[in-house]
Design a protein around this motif. Sequence first.
Motif, PDB file in Angstrom:
ATOM      1  N   GLU A  64       6.937  11.024  -3.278  1.00 28.28           N
ATOM      2  CA  GLU A  64       5.958   9.763  -2.206  1.00 28.28           C
ATOM      3  C   GLU A  64       5.376  10.051  -2.434  1.00 28.28           C
ATOM      4  O   GLU A  64       4.592   8.715  -1.579  1.00 28.28           O
ATOM      5  N   ASP A  65       4.465  11.043  -2.953  1.00 32.89           N
ATOM      6  CA  ASP A  65       2.900  11.164  -2.850  1.00 32.89           C
ATOM      7  C   ASP A  65       2.695  10.731  -4.307  1.00 32.89           C
ATOM      8  O   ASP A  65       3.098  10.248  -5.092  1.00 32.89           O
ATOM      9  N   THR A 106       0.561  -1.306  -0.076  1.00 34.72           N
ATOM     10  CA  THR A 106       0.459   0.027   0.108  1.00 34.72           C
ATOM     11  C   THR A 106       0.731   1.008   0.392  1.00 34.72           C
ATOM     12  O   THR A 106       0.055   2.546   0.233  1.00 34.72           O
ATOM     13  N   HIS A 107       1.966   1.435   0.175  1.00 32.76           N
ATOM     14  CA  HIS A 107       2.931   2.497  -0.160  1.00 32.76           C
ATOM     15  C   HIS A 107       4.273   2.678  -0.444  1.00 32.76           C
ATOM     16  O   HIS A 107       4.460   0.846  -0.386  1.00 32.76           O
ATOM     17  N   ARG A 108       4.578   3.021  -1.204  1.00 35.54           N
ATOM     18  CA  ARG A 108       5.100   3.547  -2.676  1.00 35.54           C
ATOM     19  C   ARG A 108       6.162   4.390  -2.382  1.00 35.54           C
ATOM     20  O   ARG A 108       5.077   5.590  -2.307  1.00 35.54           O
ATOM     21  N   THR A 109       7.269   4.290  -2.702  1.00 35.67           N
ATOM     22  CA  THR A 109       7.836   5.807  -2.568  1.00 35.67           C
ATOM     23  C   THR A 109       9.214   5.336  -4.699  1.00 35.67           C
ATOM     24  O   THR A 109       9.894   4.252  -4.507  1.00 35.67           O
ATOM     25  N   ARG A 157       4.012  -2.866   3.275  1.00 34.04           N
ATOM     26  CA  ARG A 157       3.198  -2.718   3.202  1.00 34.04           C
ATOM     27  C   ARG A 157       2.641  -0.842   4.712  1.00 34.04           C
ATOM     28  O   ARG A 157       1.884  -0.697   5.256  1.00 34.04           O
ATOM     29  N   VAL A 158       4.254  -0.437   5.079  1.00 34.60           N
ATOM     30  CA  VAL A 158       4.194   0.552   5.644  1.00 34.60           C
ATOM     31  C   VAL A 158       5.154   1.642   5.257  1.00 34.60           C
ATOM     32  O   VAL A 158       5.899   0.814   3.889  1.00 34.60           O
ATOM     33  N   ASP A 159       5.194   2.387   4.786  1.00 36.46           N
ATOM     34  CA  ASP A 159       6.157   3.745   4.152  1.00 36.46           C
ATOM     35  C   ASP A 159       7.400   3.147   4.802  1.00 36.46           C
ATOM     36  O   ASP A 159       8.175   3.286   5.178  1.00 36.46           O
TER      37      ASP A 159
END
Length: 469
Positions: A311-312, A215-218, A283-285
């Motif tokens: 990041e966004d 769920t979290h991507r950079t 699953r975490v930033d």
Amino acid sequence: MTLEADLREAVGDRQVLVDPSVTASYETDWTRRFTGRARCVVRPADTREVTAVLQICARHGVAVVTQGGNTGLVGGGVPTDGEVVLSTSRLSQVGPVDTVSGQVTLGAGVTVTAIQQAVRPLGLDFGVDFAARDSATIGGLVSTNAGGERVLRYGGTRQQVVGLEAVLADGSVLSRLHALPKDNTGYDLAGLLTGSEGTLAVITAVRVRLWPLLTHRTVALLALDSTTAALAALAALKARLGSLEAAELFLADGLALVMRQTGLPAPVPGHHAAYLLVECADRVDPGDAMLDVLEEVGALVPGLDDIVMGEDARSRESLWRYREAHTESINAVGVPVKLDVAVPHAHLERALRELPALVAEVAPGARTIIFGHLHEGNLHVNVLPGEGLPASDDHAVTDVVLRYVASLDGSISAEHGVGRAKTAWLGLSRSPAEIAAMRSVKAALDPGQLLNPGVIFRADTGTTPAVHA
Ligand code: MLT
Ligand code: ZN
């Protein structure tokens, strides 16, 4: 009865297309490089209708070219002269998602985007993704064993296939769509059909494995002074970031073309020889961990000039756009010769330096734009005619690039397949014994040469092209 009349009886009048203004879009690929003439386009609704279509074509002795989203790049999905194009567009059923085994059964015509839309709300994801996601279909992905941007983490399409259903040229149906994660009863027919480019059977449905939705991507774009620096950065990132999912390479000239075609601003100031786009997903930033590691890598890797992070969702997408817009930007300025090759990492810097010069010898003035998937050493070599110059000699360009790649122990087709484009060069990457075995398989499953004749092997001869390096 005529072929068309028989087909109409099998699939309904509206699903047999003969009007040239309607069939035109099925007859040319999206680069406009491969074009031919279809006898008609037929759009069966289910496996039973696919069987009927193949039996009718066999009876009339007319060859069949299977087409999914028509996003292939080696001419394997477009007709040459008078074949029936079997479109999988109506095989678009998405089955129930089995969240215990993490699998789903998909009709061959389901697009990558549709898979994502079906499984993501359930906390699962599909392992293959690439820029043509809105049109590319799972049947096409399996036929070509498509790679894409996430091979580093999940493998290619072959690694996602748990089972499939396909119809042979004589109409018999092979069906392995059950959900068993283990099954060692005999030959792996699904594995055999994966990457067979429509030459052995028509794939009607595929059961794929799914992965946890991250769920979290950079995203980070690294600007570097060389491909050697890009490789060193990739090695350092792989050793430190378990969440690394993508590592995509492009070069200064490709970036300049993308910026000109799309109007995007420069991602970082100054001139840099190479750009490495990396994505982490978790699953975490993963942002903080990635930042720490990038700082460490910046100190370790000489030649890492600059880094921009996204990041966004919006900034991630705009960084990806520099990479994903390469294909459309190249297509917008001309009809390219597209060569999808892989070279061992040890030869990558040299290949990137030498390939444009080699191409220039056979295509003076041509522009060679190279980008690709760094982790796999997979280079997409795109050759565009120079401004105001006639189209380059496809055969000469292909020959010089593929022979060079073979001389470096590379592959002449890393992920796009052999198609019609590379049949003459198959012997550069496969031994005579391998080609003979492949021809035996083809002869056993499609003795009448009805399915995609002229793809992978030359249709006209039973011999191996003499193009060994
Ligand atoms: C890509 O990596 O973008 C695709 O393979 C398409 C292409 O090579 O143009
Ligand atoms: Zn690619």
